[in-house]
Design a protein around this motif. Sequence first.
Motif, PDB file in Angstrom:
ATOM      1  N   GLU A   1      -6.345 -21.959  64.002  1.00 40.09           N
ATOM      2  CA  GLU A   1      -7.562 -21.583  64.086  1.00 40.09           C
ATOM      3  C   GLU A   1      -8.589 -22.850  64.250  1.00 40.09           C
ATOM      4  OE1 GLU A   1     -10.106 -19.746  60.278  1.00 40.09           O
ATOM      5  OE2 GLU A   1      -8.288 -20.510  59.826  1.00 40.09           O
ATOM      6  N   ALA A   2      -8.212 -24.022  64.057  1.00 41.85           N
ATOM      7  CA  ALA A   2      -9.054 -25.201  64.528  1.00 41.85           C
ATOM      8  C   ALA A   2      -8.967 -25.150  66.194  1.00 41.85           C
ATOM      9  CB  ALA A   2      -8.710 -26.298  64.140  1.00 41.85           C
TER      10      ALA A   2
ATOM     11  N   LYS B   1      -3.781 -27.111  63.908  1.00 37.41           N
ATOM     12  CA  LYS B   1      -4.037 -25.754  63.396  1.00 37.41           C
ATOM     13  C   LYS B   1      -4.446 -24.771  64.435  1.00 37.41           C
ATOM     14  CE  LYS B   1      -4.309 -27.636  58.822  1.00 37.41           C
ATOM     15  NZ  LYS B   1      -4.920 -27.847  57.416  1.00 37.41           N
TER      16      LYS B   1
ATOM     17  N   ILE C   1     -13.602 -29.326  60.522  1.00 33.17           N
ATOM     18  CA  ILE C   1     -13.775 -28.894  58.989  1.00 33.17           C
ATOM     19  C   ILE C   1     -12.285 -28.179  58.666  1.00 33.17           C
ATOM     20  CG2 ILE C   1     -14.514 -26.895  57.425  1.00 33.17           C
ATOM     21  CD1 ILE C   1     -17.105 -27.463  58.707  1.00 33.17           C
ATOM     22  N   LYS C   2     -11.611 -27.524  59.741  1.00 34.07           N
ATOM     23  CA  LYS C   2     -10.487 -26.870  59.684  1.00 34.07           C
ATOM     24  C   LYS C   2      -9.200 -27.429  59.821  1.00 34.07           C
ATOM     25  CE  LYS C   2     -12.292 -22.368  60.682  1.00 34.07           C
ATOM     26  NZ  LYS C   2     -12.342 -22.044  59.251  1.00 34.07           N
ATOM     27  N   ASP C   3      -9.645 -28.825  60.597  1.00 33.77           N
ATOM     28  CA  ASP C   3      -8.159 -29.760  60.791  1.00 33.77           C
ATOM     29  C   ASP C   3      -9.004 -31.001  60.951  1.00 33.77           C
ATOM     30  OD1 ASP C   3      -6.031 -31.208  61.149  1.00 33.77           O
ATOM     31  OD2 ASP C   3      -5.518 -29.764  62.916  1.00 33.77           O
ATOM     32  N   SER C   4      -9.168 -31.859  59.832  1.00 34.83           N
ATOM     33  CA  SER C   4      -9.733 -32.978  60.141  1.00 34.83           C
ATOM     34  C   SER C   4      -8.909 -34.244  60.506  1.00 34.83           C
ATOM     35  CB  SER C   4     -10.233 -33.595  58.658  1.00 34.83           C
ATOM     36  OG  SER C   4      -9.219 -33.681  57.526  1.00 34.83           O
TER      37      SER C   4
ATOM     38  N   HIS D   1     -11.656 -22.815  67.921  1.00 43.76           N
ATOM     39  CA  HIS D   1     -12.799 -23.615  67.888  1.00 43.76           C
ATOM     40  C   HIS D   1     -13.070 -24.593  68.885  1.00 43.76           C
ATOM     41  CE1 HIS D   1     -14.615 -21.134  64.695  1.00 43.76           C
ATOM     42  NE2 HIS D   1     -13.646 -21.305  63.843  1.00 43.76           N
TER      43      HIS D   1
ATOM     44  N   THR E   1     -16.882 -27.171  63.475  1.00 50.54           N
ATOM     45  CA  THR E   1     -15.996 -26.410  62.633  1.00 50.54           C
ATOM     46  C   THR E   1     -14.416 -26.763  62.751  1.00 50.54           C
ATOM     47  OG1 THR E   1     -17.662 -24.596  63.049  1.00 50.54           O
ATOM     48  CG2 THR E   1     -15.430 -23.979  62.269  1.00 50.54           C
ATOM     49  N   ALA E   2     -13.979 -26.946  63.970  1.00 48.62           N
ATOM     50  CA  ALA E   2     -12.716 -27.421  64.179  1.00 48.62           C
ATOM     51  C   ALA E   2     -12.219 -28.474  63.140  1.00 48.62           C
ATOM     52  CB  ALA E   2     -12.447 -27.822  65.648  1.00 48.62           C
TER      53      ALA E   2
END
Length: 274
Positions: free
Chosen positions: A5-6, A3, A34-37, A9, A31-32
Motif C-alpha cells: 500500500e505504501a 508494504k 505514514i503507512k511504512d515509516s 503512494h 502518505t507512504a
Amino acid sequence: MPKPEAEQHKLLGNKLFAEHRYEDAIKEYSTAIIKDSEERVYYTNRALCYSKLGQLDNVISDARKAISLDDSTVKAYYLLGQALTEKKQYTEALNKLNIAYEKAREQKVKYINDILQALLLARKKKWDDAEAVRLEKESELLRYVKGLVIAEHDRELKNVAEDDEEKKDELKYYRDERLSKIQTVFEHSKENLMRREIPDAYLDKISFNIMHDPVFTPDGITYERQSLLDHFARNGHFDPITRRPCKEDQLIPNLSLREAIEDFLKENGWAADY
C-alpha cells in the motif's frame, strides 16, 4: 520488504515528481511514510522534492532520517551535503559529501560526477565566504590606517597660523602622499593574492580539472579516479597516455598528492571550480 500500500503512494509520488508537481509528490511520499515509516526511499524521495522547492530544513530532516534507517544510502548523504552547503554549514557539508562520494564509488553509482561537483562547490563556497570576511577586514584596516593619517593631519593643522598657506599646503601634500602610499601597499597586496596558479601536478590529465581522488595506474601516471573510470567505460581498459592495459582493480590511491591538494584548496578555494 516495503508494504504494498505504501509502494502505491511512492509510485504515484514518482509520477508527480516527473511532472514537476513537487508539492503533490510530497503528499504522496508523506502518505507512504505514514503507512511504512521504516522505508528510507520514501524519505530520500521526499527530501529531493523539498530540495527542488528550496525547503532546506526539511531536506536535512528527511535525509538524516534516511541515513538513520540505512547508512549506506548515497542519495541521502548527497542531498544532506547539498542542503548543508546552502545553509553555510560547510564543515559538516564537506563531511557528508565526502561520505557520499566514497559510497558512490563503492556502489558504482551513476551520478558520482554530480556528487564530485557538489563537493567541489562546497569547498568553493566555503572559501568564498572566508574570502569575503577577509576582504571586509582588509577594507576596515585600510579605512582605519587612512583615518589615522587624516587625524594626524588635522591635529597638525590646528597649530598652523590661519594665514600660513604655505605650511597648510605642505601638510596637505604630506597627507596626500602618505594616503597614496598606503593605498598602493594595499593594492599590491591584493594583486599578489589574485595571482592564481595551480600546480600542474594537481590537475587531472583527462579533464584538466583539479583532482579530488587521484590514483596511480600501473605505469605510475596519476589521474582523477572518476575520469579514468569514465575513460574505461567509453574507450576500453588502457592507460590513456601509455595505451598499455589497465583495469580498475589495478589503480592505487595517490594519498600524498590527495593530501597536498586538500591543503592547497584550504588556502586557495577558488581553485575548486577550476
